[in-house]
Motif scaffolding. Structure first.
Motif, short mmCIF file in Angstrom:
data_model
loop_
_atom_site.label_atom_id
_atom_site.label_comp_id
_atom_site.label_asym_id
_atom_site.label_seq_id
_atom_site.Cartn_x
_atom_site.Cartn_y
_atom_site.Cartn_z
N LYS A 102 17.21 -23.43 10.81
CA LYS A 102 15.93 -24.61 11.01
C LYS A 102 16.10 -24.69 9.69
CE LYS A 102 12.28 -21.86 13.93
NZ LYS A 102 11.44 -21.36 14.37
N LEU A 103 15.81 -24.22 8.74
CA LEU A 103 15.56 -24.42 6.92
C LEU A 103 16.95 -25.62 7.34
CD1 LEU A 103 15.23 -21.01 5.39
CD2 LEU A 103 13.61 -22.97 5.55
N ALA A 104 17.93 -25.44 8.02
CA ALA A 104 19.68 -25.73 6.95
C ALA A 104 19.40 -27.33 7.58
CB ALA A 104 20.95 -25.16 8.04
N ARG A 105 18.91 -27.38 8.88
CA ARG A 105 18.39 -28.96 9.63
C ARG A 105 17.18 -29.74 8.60
NH1 ARG A 105 20.44 -29.80 14.10
NH2 ARG A 105 21.50 -28.41 15.11
N ALA A 106 16.50 -29.21 8.09
CA ALA A 106 15.58 -29.69 7.02
C ALA A 106 14.80 -30.62 7.76
CB ALA A 106 16.19 -29.85 5.44
N GLY A 107 14.39 -30.18 8.86
CA GLY A 107 13.29 -31.20 9.70
C GLY A 107 13.95 -32.79 10.46
N GLU A 147 1.72 -20.06 5.12
CA GLU A 147 2.87 -21.32 5.09
C GLU A 147 2.66 -21.90 5.06
OE1 GLU A 147 6.39 -19.76 8.29
OE2 GLU A 147 6.63 -18.29 7.24
N GLN A 148 1.63 -22.25 6.45
CA GLN A 148 0.88 -23.72 6.54
C GLN A 148 0.45 -24.27 5.40
OE1 GLN A 148 0.90 -25.18 9.81
NE2 GLN A 148 1.55 -23.24 10.34
N VAL A 149 -0.31 -24.26 4.65
CA VAL A 149 -0.96 -24.17 3.18
C VAL A 149 0.29 -25.23 2.55
CG1 VAL A 149 -1.67 -23.81 0.90
CG2 VAL A 149 -3.06 -23.26 3.11
N TYR A 150 1.08 -24.14 1.83
CA TYR A 150 2.24 -23.84 1.36
C TYR A 150 2.96 -25.01 1.64
CZ TYR A 150 6.70 -22.86 -1.13
OH TYR A 150 7.91 -22.60 -1.96
N GLN A 151 3.56 -25.03 3.26
CA GLN A 151 4.42 -26.51 3.51
C GLN A 151 3.54 -27.80 3.40
OE1 GLN A 151 7.63 -25.35 7.72
NE2 GLN A 151 5.91 -26.71 7.65
N ARG A 152 2.62 -27.87 3.94
CA ARG A 152 1.45 -29.14 3.45
C ARG A 152 1.96 -29.24 2.56
NH1 ARG A 152 -4.07 -28.19 5.06
NH2 ARG A 152 -4.38 -30.14 4.09
N CYS A 205 11.16 -19.36 3.75
CA CYS A 205 10.89 -20.58 2.97
C CYS A 205 11.17 -21.02 2.14
CB CYS A 205 9.08 -21.09 2.58
SG CYS A 205 8.21 -20.62 3.97
N PHE A 206 11.92 -22.56 1.79
CA PHE A 206 12.38 -23.03 0.64
C PHE A 206 11.36 -23.35 -0.23
CE2 PHE A 206 16.27 -25.41 3.17
CZ PHE A 206 16.69 -24.14 2.29
N ASP A 207 12.14 -23.33 -1.62
CA ASP A 207 11.74 -23.31 -2.74
C ASP A 207 10.94 -25.13 -2.97
OD1 ASP A 207 11.04 -23.99 -5.34
OD2 ASP A 207 12.21 -22.90 -6.81
N ALA A 208 9.61 -25.04 -2.59
CA ALA A 208 9.15 -26.01 -3.08
C ALA A 208 9.04 -26.95 -3.20
CB ALA A 208 7.35 -25.96 -2.90
N SER A 209 9.71 -26.85 -4.84
CA SER A 209 9.73 -28.04 -5.72
C SER A 209 11.49 -28.59 -5.23
CB SER A 209 10.00 -27.36 -7.18
OG SER A 209 10.83 -26.50 -7.29
N GLN A 238 11.41 -40.20 3.74
CA GLN A 238 12.09 -38.97 2.80
C GLN A 238 11.47 -38.12 2.40
OE1 GLN A 238 14.31 -41.00 0.03
NE2 GLN A 238 15.15 -43.27 0.98
N TRP A 239 10.06 -37.35 3.05
CA TRP A 239 9.75 -36.49 2.08
C TRP A 239 10.34 -35.66 3.40
CZ3 TRP A 239 5.97 -35.69 -2.01
CH2 TRP A 239 4.99 -36.01 -3.19
N LEU A 240 10.25 -34.00 2.69
CA LEU A 240 10.89 -33.37 3.92
C LEU A 240 9.93 -32.32 4.23
CD1 LEU A 240 14.48 -31.87 2.56
CD2 LEU A 240 13.69 -33.09 4.56
N THR A 241 9.54 -32.16 5.23
CA THR A 241 8.09 -31.54 5.46
C THR A 241 8.18 -30.46 6.07
OG1 THR A 241 8.34 -32.17 7.93
CG2 THR A 241 6.75 -34.32 6.46
N ASN A 242 9.18 -29.37 6.10
CA ASN A 242 9.80 -28.36 7.22
C ASN A 242 9.83 -27.37 5.96
OD1 ASN A 242 11.92 -29.77 7.46
ND2 ASN A 242 11.49 -28.93 9.39
N SER A 243 9.05 -27.38 4.78
CA SER A 243 9.65 -26.21 4.22
C SER A 243 10.06 -24.77 4.61
CB SER A 243 9.28 -25.93 2.76
OG SER A 243 7.28 -25.96 2.86
N CYS A 244 8.71 -24.93 6.07
CA CYS A 244 8.87 -23.51 6.29
C CYS A 244 9.61 -23.06 7.29
CB CYS A 244 7.75 -22.89 6.23
SG CYS A 244 7.12 -22.10 4.25
N GLY A 245 10.46 -23.96 7.73
CA GLY A 245 11.40 -24.30 9.25
C GLY A 245 10.19 -24.55 10.21
N GLN A 246 9.24 -24.85 10.11
CA GLN A 246 7.48 -24.69 10.85
C GLN A 246 7.98 -26.26 11.49
OE1 GLN A 246 5.32 -22.14 12.52
NE2 GLN A 246 6.79 -20.82 10.60
N GLU A 247 7.47 -26.92 12.89
CA GLU A 247 7.07 -28.51 12.83
C GLU A 247 5.36 -28.61 12.29
OE1 GLU A 247 9.01 -30.64 13.76
OE2 GLU A 247 10.91 -29.09 13.50
#
Lengths: 439, 364
Positions: free
Chosen positions: A120-125, A202-207, A378-382, A429-438
């Motif tokens: 999931k992470l490799a797809r980066a959404g 994760e939810q807060v982090y990913q948003r 979860c991917f490093d958000a920055s 162009q913003w990647l939205t699923n840093s934790c692999g969650q839709e």
């Protein structure tokens, strides 16, 4: 004359044959160019690839990979293959059509050898697979010198943050260095991201990573302030904010191995620090001289009752030019055979078949178990943010340390930057699923 | 008699063909050697040497800019003038030199990439210095201007930093010049004409002897003049040795100029780093963290900032230019090589035609 002409013709034919044979004798099956960050990162893998395929790899490394790659792409001369450290760049290049999809290149069989979470992470959404993690790192880690772990051991994140020098026997609690050339500030962003992830889930982090939660929100502001409590206290960080700002990230941990009042006890840094520590004076060894605790294990309950998450980073292999040699290189780097070579260089793999026992020390084994076993990474958000936003975050961290009182103004400025980035960059162009969650 | 006539004719034809082939081969190789020498001179004059000196000049300008910037903070001049005029001038010089070095790039894609990287790093460097000056003007006590100044210095001085990249690039450029002048293949190609020329001269002598014995003539004037023309051709080709000698001197001059510039720049850089250490020492009181504390400990510091700072004097350019000019001194004589070869061909044909024609006539 006829004999002379025949002889000349014979010599010519023999020469042509000799040259042809010489060329064929080199065994060259073409070449492929690869751009990476560290000079020795792929040394063993590329040696094995060249020996196996006869394809010559032209490997170039630079610490300013983002900059160099962007210039290459703009000049129309991208490398055939690159190892990106930032999923944000992956998203940009993929959506601008510079990258070749890898689903068919890699094949579903090889993909299934990576955990569901890494797939999931490799797809980066993105709609298709454009990257394969070739080396991964765990970032939710607190390192410590085995001889000086504070007693009693902190049981919660709050207790850890509240550790003061009295508990540390005269040494300051945290080793901290934010210096990293043009990217200075990133170790501070890791702190803030990790606190946000552990405190709010994760939810807060990913948003937030997706630019959907304002910087000025209570959650994000609390993460900043929590980190601020630590770093502005000279008992926690020797020299306080000035020292943290001026110390190179690779130097900060040196004081962890110095048994003096100038020393420090803990360092919040990624798993790649193992290699850096081993290069210090005395060559400290994992499991013998230093150990780690997972940042997320310090609290018993997670904010959303679904288990705690770990922050990770990865070097992702992407393909700019679809040539037979590029495809072979990407296939090889993703293969179990190549991934099994990573532990020899003290590097970590996300391949499920590279089991923890492939590593020669307990520290790497435990980190590996998290990396291949956890479904909450979860991917490093920055790293997920567009480059302008990422650089603004780095800069804001430094400005905050220079003047912690201006936190609110800084967060408002970051929101303004986010707003202006949104206007110039399409939403996709913003990647939205840093934790692999839709989302 | 018929058998003997046929043998003489065959010998004359064989000698004639061999002489003509050797003349063509000698002329071709001699012309290639001369053309290659001139191409090398052109490449050295137009791109390799300028690229090396431009990178050297850019490196020196950056070091002077860095010292000027640090000095302006140390002397408090940054309060009003930012990093200062000297800093801006030197950055402008460095930028121009890097642009010209990119135009004269001789190290292929690798060199282009390095120059693009350096230009990118330079943009980050100037941005950090300007940021540091802006913060300094607002609040001298803020730690952030010091951080920006320090990070800028790291961008320049760290491993794989700007200076490191330029050093690597210059090493590659020097290797290109060495390759042009020293490689084994080039050495052989320089001498490639000598062997066929010696063979040709020998064969001309053998032919002369044969004709003397066979036809009882003292000498054949055509072949004699052909031998003299061949010697003239060889002399012109041999001037390439002189050209390469001057190019080698130009290379020595480039090396010496680069070494002098490097040594002057090193002194200025050390002074700049000492001023930075002094600045840090005064501001930090030993509380600036491991990296800066170690840097300050190792630097003696500079107290006297009243004297005028030295600068890098780029020397040796006249010597380099003169050597390259001398290398091309005989360029105008190059046309004598093909002309000489054509003359030799004509004289050989003329010298042997009379005898061959006579035998052909007798054979009828």
């Amino acid at each position: 004359m006829t004999r002379l002409r025949s002889s000349a013709l014979l010599v010519l034919v023999l020469t042509v044959l000799a040259v042809t044979a010489a060329c064929a004798g080199t065994g060259s099956k073409g070449s492929v160019s690869l751009l990476g960050t560290e000079s020795d990162q792929f040394e063993e893998l590329l040696d094995a690839f060249e020996a196996q395929t006869g394809i010559e790899v032209s490997y170039r490394s630079t610490r300013a990979l983002d900059q160099v790659l962007l210039a290459d792409v703009q000049n129309g001369t991208p490398p055939d293959v690159a190892a990106l450290s930032s999923p944000g760049d992956l998203g940009r290049y993929a959506r601008q059509g510079y990258l070749e999809p890898l689903d068919e290149v890699i094949g579903s069989q090889v993909l299934s050898e990576y955990s569901t979470q890494w797939q999931k992470l490799a797809r980066a959404g993105l709609d298709e697979l454009y990257a394969v993690p070739v080396e991964v790192n765990l970032k939710s880690i607190v390192w410590f010198n085995k001889t000086s772990w504070p007693q009693p051991v902190p049981q919660t994140l709050d207790q850890l943050i509240a550790l003061r020098s009295t508990a540390a026997g005269g040494r300051s609690t945290w080793c901290m260095g934010l210096g990293s050339g043009a990217a200075s500030g990133w170790p501070g962003t890791d702190w803030i991201e990790d606190i946000l992830l552990q405190r709010f889930g994760e939810q807060v982090y990913q948003r937030w990573a997706a630019g959907e939660l304002p910087w000025n929100s209570p959650e994000v502001a609390e993460a900043w302030a929590t980190w601020g409590e630590i770093v502005t206290d000279p008992a926690q960080v020797r020299g306080g904010t000035t020292a943290a700002l001026l110390t190179q990230f690779g130097d900060a941990g040196r004081l962890m191995f110095e048994n003096s009042p100038e020393g420090c006890l803990l360092e919040h840094q990624g798993s790649f620090m193992m290699r850096i520590y081993q290069g210090y004076e005395g060559e400290p060894q994992p499991g013998i001289d230093f150990e780690f605790v997972e940042f997320q294990n310090l609290d018993e309950a997670s904010p959303d009752d679904s288990g705690r998450s770990s922050m990770v980073a990865a070097d992702m292999v992407v393909m700019f030019n679809n040539t037979p040699q590029s495809r072979q290189l990407v296939q090889f780097l993703a293969s179990e055979e190549a991934q099994r070579l990573l532990p020899k260089g003290d590097r970590l793999s996300a391949h499920k078949n590279v089991r923890p026992d492939a590593y020669d020390n307990d520290v790497s084994q435990r980190i590996s178990a998290v990396l291949i076993g956890s479904e909450r990474l979860c991917f490093d958000a920055s790293d997920m943010m567009p480059v302008t936003m990422r650089n603004a975050f780095y800069r804001a961290v430094q400005e905050y340390l220079s003047d912690p009182a201006q936190l609110n103004a800084l967060l408002i400025n970051l929101d303004n930057t986010q707003e202006s980035v949104r206007k110039t960059l399409p939403k996709e162009q913003w990647l939205t699923n840093s934790c692999g969650q839709e989302q | 008699m018929s058998v003997r006539r046929t043998t003489t004719l065959r010998t004359l034809l064989r000698l004639g063909v061999a002489l003509l082939v050797l003349t063509v081969v000698t002329g071709w190789f001699a012309w290639s050697a001369v053309a290659h020498a001139h191409a090398t001179i052109d490449r050295a004059r137009d791109s390799i040497v300028p690229a090396i000196t431009e990178v050297s000049a850019a490196r020196s300008a950056l070091i002077q800019a860095d010292r000027a910037a640090v000095r302006s903070f140390r002397t408090d001049a940054a309060q009003f003038g930012g990093p200062g005029e000297e800093y801006r001038n030197q950055i402008a010089i460095a930028t121009q030199n890097l642009t010209r070095a990119a135009e004269d790039n001789v190290t292929g894609e690798r060199g282009s990439q390095t120059l693009r990287l350096v230009q990118g790093q330079l943009a980050s460097y100037t941005s950090l210095i300007e940021q540091a000056a802006a913060i300094y003007r607002q609040n001298k006590n803020a730690a952030l201007w010091m951080t920006d100044l320090w990070n800028a210095s790291q961008l320049l001085h760290a491993d794989a930093g700007v200076l490191d990249q330029l050093d690597t690039l210059q090493k590659d450029q020097r290797a290109v010049l060495d390759e042009e002048l020293d490689s084994a293949g080039i050495f052989l190609s320089r001498l490639s004409w000598l062997f066929p020329a010696i063979l040709l001269l020998g064969l001309l002598g053998v032919t002369q002897l044969y004709l003397t014995r066979r036809f009882r003539r003292v000498f054949n004037p055509g072949l004699l003049v052909a031998a003299l023309c061949l010697l003239g051709l060889v002399s012109v080709a041999a001037l390439t040795f002189d050209a390469y000698h001057h190019l080698a001197s130009a290379r020595s001059a480039v090396d010496k100029a680069s070494d002098v510039s490097l040594s002057q720049a090193k002194a200025i850089d050390e002074e700049g780093q000492q001023i930075l250490a002094e600045l840090m020492r005064n501001r930090c009181n030993g509380e600036c963290g491991y990296t800066v504390d170690a840097f300050v400990r190792e630097s003696p510091g500079v107290d006297d900032l009243s004297r005028e700072p030295g600068s890098v004097q780029l020397t040796g350019n006249e010597r380099i230019t003169k050597n390259i000019k001398d290398a091309g001194e005989y360029r105008s004589l190059a046309f004598l090589v093909p002309l000489g070869a054509v003359l030799v061909l004509g004289l050989i044909v003329a010298g042997l035609y009379f005898h061959i024609d006579k035998y052909r006539y007798r054979a009828k």
